[in-house]
Design a protein around this motif. Structure first.
Motif, PDB file in Angstrom:
ATOM      1  N   GLY A 277      56.117  23.375  23.201  1.00  0.00           N
ATOM      2  CA  GLY A 277      57.462  22.433  24.325  1.00  0.00           C
ATOM      3  C   GLY A 277      58.253  21.582  22.945  1.00  0.00           C
ATOM      4  N   THR A 278      58.126  22.138  21.868  1.00  0.00           N
ATOM      5  CA  THR A 278      58.787  21.154  20.880  1.00  0.00           C
ATOM      6  C   THR A 278      60.603  21.708  20.635  1.00  0.00           C
ATOM      7  N   PRO A 279      60.635  21.054  20.848  1.00  0.00           N
ATOM      8  CA  PRO A 279      62.723  21.341  20.433  1.00  0.00           C
ATOM      9  C   PRO A 279      63.373  21.702  20.166  1.00  0.00           C
ATOM     10  N   VAL A 280      63.897  22.459  20.094  1.00  0.00           N
ATOM     11  CA  VAL A 280      64.725  23.881  19.281  1.00  0.00           C
ATOM     12  C   VAL A 280      65.870  23.231  18.785  1.00  0.00           C
ATOM     13  N   ILE A 281      66.892  23.221  18.121  1.00  0.00           N
ATOM     14  CA  ILE A 281      68.282  22.799  17.956  1.00  0.00           C
ATOM     15  C   ILE A 281      68.724  23.898  16.890  1.00  0.00           C
ATOM     16  N   SER A 282      69.939  23.400  16.993  1.00  0.00           N
ATOM     17  CA  SER A 282      70.878  23.981  16.135  1.00  0.00           C
ATOM     18  C   SER A 282      71.888  23.194  14.938  1.00  0.00           C
ATOM     19  N   GLU A 283      71.605  23.314  14.028  1.00  0.00           N
ATOM     20  CA  GLU A 283      72.256  22.778  13.127  1.00  0.00           C
ATOM     21  C   GLU A 283      73.554  21.445  13.415  1.00  0.00           C
ATOM     22  N   ILE A 284      74.652  22.308  14.040  1.00  0.00           N
ATOM     23  CA  ILE A 284      75.728  21.698  14.641  1.00  0.00           C
ATOM     24  C   ILE A 284      75.844  20.489  15.416  1.00  0.00           C
ATOM     25  N   GLU A 285      74.428  20.867  16.070  1.00  0.00           N
ATOM     26  CA  GLU A 285      73.314  20.135  17.585  1.00  0.00           C
ATOM     27  C   GLU A 285      72.658  18.447  16.661  1.00  0.00           C
ATOM     28  N   PHE A 286      72.337  18.909  15.654  1.00  0.00           N
ATOM     29  CA  PHE A 286      71.716  17.916  14.192  1.00  0.00           C
ATOM     30  C   PHE A 286      73.047  17.162  13.355  1.00  0.00           C
ATOM     31  N   ALA A 287      73.478  17.475  13.010  1.00  0.00           N
ATOM     32  CA  ALA A 287      74.672  17.018  12.371  1.00  0.00           C
ATOM     33  C   ALA A 287      75.561  16.115  13.531  1.00  0.00           C
ATOM     34  N   GLY A 288      75.873  16.626  14.147  1.00  0.00           N
ATOM     35  CA  GLY A 288      76.729  15.636  15.892  1.00  0.00           C
ATOM     36  C   GLY A 288      76.346  14.111  15.771  1.00  0.00           C
ATOM     37  N   ARG A 289      74.866  14.319  15.386  1.00  0.00           N
ATOM     38  CA  ARG A 289      74.007  12.897  15.835  1.00  0.00           C
ATOM     39  C   ARG A 289      74.523  11.354  14.972  1.00  0.00           C
ATOM     40  N   TYR A 290      74.707  12.588  13.348  1.00  0.00           N
ATOM     41  CA  TYR A 290      75.134  11.291  12.495  1.00  0.00           C
ATOM     42  C   TYR A 290      76.833  11.134  12.149  1.00  0.00           C
ATOM     43  N   THR A 291      77.267  11.166  12.738  1.00  0.00           N
ATOM     44  CA  THR A 291      78.959  10.983  12.470  1.00  0.00           C
ATOM     45  C   THR A 291      79.715  11.081  13.618  1.00  0.00           C
ATOM     46  N   HIS A 292      80.792   9.868  13.548  1.00  0.00           N
ATOM     47  CA  HIS A 292      81.757   9.878  14.841  1.00  0.00           C
ATOM     48  C   HIS A 292      82.917  10.484  14.550  1.00  0.00           C
ATOM     49  N   ALA A 293      82.931  11.020  13.385  1.00  0.00           N
ATOM     50  CA  ALA A 293      83.993  12.095  13.710  1.00  0.00           C
ATOM     51  C   ALA A 293      84.943  13.061  14.693  1.00  0.00           C
ATOM     52  N   LYS A 294      85.981  13.221  14.816  1.00  0.00           N
ATOM     53  CA  LYS A 294      86.742  13.557  15.577  1.00  0.00           C
ATOM     54  C   LYS A 294      85.975  15.815  16.262  1.00  0.00           C
ATOM     55  N   MET A 295      85.699  16.196  17.164  1.00  0.00           N
ATOM     56  CA  MET A 295      85.262  17.277  17.176  1.00  0.00           C
ATOM     57  C   MET A 295      86.346  18.667  17.388  1.00  0.00           C
ATOM     58  N   ILE A 296      86.695  19.408  16.024  1.00  0.00           N
ATOM     59  CA  ILE A 296      87.729  19.852  16.811  1.00  0.00           C
ATOM     60  C   ILE A 296      87.151  21.133  17.097  1.00  0.00           C
ATOM     61  N   CYS A 297      86.487  22.383  17.997  1.00  0.00           N
ATOM     62  CA  CYS A 297      85.745  23.607  18.026  1.00  0.00           C
ATOM     63  C   CYS A 297      86.257  24.603  18.556  1.00  0.00           C
ATOM     64  N   ILE A 298      86.526  25.493  17.983  1.00  0.00           N
ATOM     65  CA  ILE A 298      87.139  27.048  18.438  1.00  0.00           C
ATOM     66  C   ILE A 298      86.023  28.103  18.596  1.00  0.00           C
ATOM     67  N   THR A 299      85.811  28.375  19.396  1.00  0.00           N
ATOM     68  CA  THR A 299      85.106  29.947  19.967  1.00  0.00           C
ATOM     69  C   THR A 299      85.650  30.792  20.399  1.00  0.00           C
ATOM     70  N   GLY A 300      85.129  32.412  20.518  1.00  0.00           N
ATOM     71  CA  GLY A 300      85.762  33.385  21.269  1.00  0.00           C
ATOM     72  C   GLY A 300      85.235  34.343  20.307  1.00  0.00           C
ATOM     73  N   SER A 301      85.176  35.673  21.270  1.00  0.00           N
ATOM     74  CA  SER A 301      84.840  36.439  20.892  1.00  0.00           C
ATOM     75  C   SER A 301      85.747  37.009  19.162  1.00  0.00           C
ATOM     76  N   ASN A 302      86.993  36.701  19.366  1.00  0.00           N
ATOM     77  CA  ASN A 302      87.379  37.658  18.304  1.00  0.00           C
ATOM     78  C   ASN A 302      88.687  36.092  17.806  1.00  0.00           C
ATOM     79  N   GLY A 303      89.194  35.956  16.685  1.00  0.00           N
ATOM     80  CA  GLY A 303      90.652  35.305  16.445  1.00  0.00           C
ATOM     81  C   GLY A 303      89.606  33.917  16.108  1.00  0.00           C
TER      82      GLY A 303
END
Length: 444
Positions: free
Chosen positions: A87-113
């Motif tokens: 039952g130990t929570p496993v998170i990503s580095e991005i999830e962790f970092a997001g807790r400590y900033t109020h910056a606006k996040m522009i996030c890009i995903t997709g298989s290509n480009g």
């Protein structure tokens, strides 16, 4: 008692997470099954963060309150399964970092480009004078920048692996370029699992947020209704339709909202249909962020492109050599072949991720004058392509691949490295593969 954070994997992402965890006052430990690069050891040692390499010592890991996992570690790795079981929570580095900033996040995903679009958005924001960081799969890790810098915006390239372990992270602007089969070996060979991972990019959006996507992608269209989408829609496509945020007509790109403007297609720095879409997604993102239209036009015209993505290397004896080492899946190679204007000798192969080569079959028949299989295991390539009647060479080093291409390509043709596969059978990374290609070409 101080919360214990254990970071698994000490590359760019893990080291950045450790720096941030330490700064936030957590009891921090880093463990890597491989050896840790000297530059990362130096960062950890400088901050007195304990680490181990070459093993995962269970008694130092299983007592964690939370685990930050490198995206490269599969979810079914033995240590991860043990952590999940207890039952130990496993998170990503991005999830962790997001807790400590109020910056606006522009996030890009997709298989290509993803990388080109991310770099393009960052270029526009920088040009507009905004205080912006570049993170995710490119640039320094988000966690490191949150610990050490103070940006108002982050432009973040996100892979499906990073999205897998993100739960509360919030993208103010989410960009989904396309979805085609990739990394299926990590998703139990089930396409739906991969699609669900990609759509996690919009999971915490509110009505004030924006969701930018390619309107003509059949998978995105089919899946859109399944997810409770709260953000405003900003679809883009090649041809004009009702409700699009960007489209083309009579050799111009039209951006329709929030501010209307257009620009000549030939002014774009990047050529090819796929780059048209990358430019549209980037332009919409900048438009939403309130950047002036003249600045967007200018930045889309003077962008320099991304290394290892359709990168022109040299012209030797009338043959162009192009480095597209970043094409680690079949769809990426499809885009590369589509943009070829001459007959092409294609270098492909590597670590197959469950590839289906049918997608490029017609283009290979139409565009290719020869094939070079660069990999330790080329059997699948032979069984698929041998019937095409093209000259084929089998090689297991970049030097041999470039030499074979030099012999095979005729004046006026192109040699294209666009491998369709991961690089880990013969190279350290796709960058290493691309750099070796450039080096060998320049020695011809």
């Amino acid at each position: 008692m101080t919360k214990r954070i254990v970071i698994l994997g000490a590359g760019e992402s893990g080291t950045g997470a450790a720096v941030l965890a330490k700064k936030q006052g957590f009891d921090t430990f880093v463990s890597d099954m491989s050896s840790i690069k000297d530059k990362y050891k130096a960062v950890l040692n400088e901050r007195n963060i304990p680490w181990e390499e070459g093993c995962h010592t269970e008694e130092l890991i299983l007592n964690a309150d939370e685990i930050i996992k490198s995206p490269g570690i599969p979810n079914n790795a033995p240590i991860i399964l043990k952590l999940k079981e207890q039952g130990t929570p496993v998170i990503s580095e991005i999830e962790f970092a997001g807790r400590y900033t109020h910056a606006k996040m522009i996030c890009i995903t997709g298989s290509n480009g993803k990388t080109t679009t991310t770099s393009l958005i960052y270029h526009i924001f920088k040009k507009a004078g905004l205080n912006v960081g570049l993170a995710g799969n490119i640039g320094q890790s988000l966690a490191y920048q949150v610990a050490e810098c103070n940006y108002d915006y982050y432009v973040i390239e996100l892979s499906s692996f990073q999205l897998d372990n993100m739960y509360k992270f919030h993208a103010n602007i989410a960009v989904l370029m396309n979805i085609t089969p990739d990394h299926l070996d990590r998703y139990d060979y089930k396409m739906q699992n991969y699609i669900d991972a990609k759509f996690r990019i919009i999971q915490n959006q509110t009505d004030d947020d924006a969701f930018i996507f390619w309107n003509d992608d059949p998978i995105i269209q089919k899946e859109l209704h399944k997810y409770g989408i709260h953000g405003q829609y900003y679809p883009f496509a090649e041809k004009r339709e009702e409700g699009l945020a960007a489209f083309t007509e009579e050799n111009k790109i039209y951006f329709t909202k929030p501010i209307e403007f257009n620009m000549e297609q030939e002014e774009l720095a990047l050529t090819g249909t796929h780059n048209l879409f990358n430019s549209m997604a980037a332009g919409i993102s900048a438009n939403i962020a309130g950047i002036r239209k003249n600045c967007i036009r200018e930045a889309l015209s003077d962008f320099k492109g991304v290394e290892h993505r359709l990168e022109k290397v040299e012209r030797i004896r009338g043959v162009d050599y192009i480095n597209d080492s970043k094409a680690t899946n079949v769809n990426s190679c499809w885009y590369a072949l589509k943009s070829m204007k001459t007959k092409t000798v294609l270098i492909l192969g590597g670590k197959d991720k469950g590839n289906d080569y049918n997608e490029i079959a017609d283009l290979v028949r139409e565009k290719c004058s020869g094939l070079i299989f660069l990999g330790l295991h080329n059997e699948k390539l032979h069984s698929f392509f041998d019937g095409f009647g093209l000259p084929v060479a089998d090689v297991q080093s970049m030097k041999d691949a470039v030499d074979a291409a030099y012999r095979m390509a005729k004046n006026g043709e192109t040699v294209l490295l666009s491998p369709c596969c991961a690089s880990f059978d013969l190279f350290k990374s796709y960058e290493d593969r691309g750099n070796q290609f450039k080096e060998c070409v320049r020695k011809l």
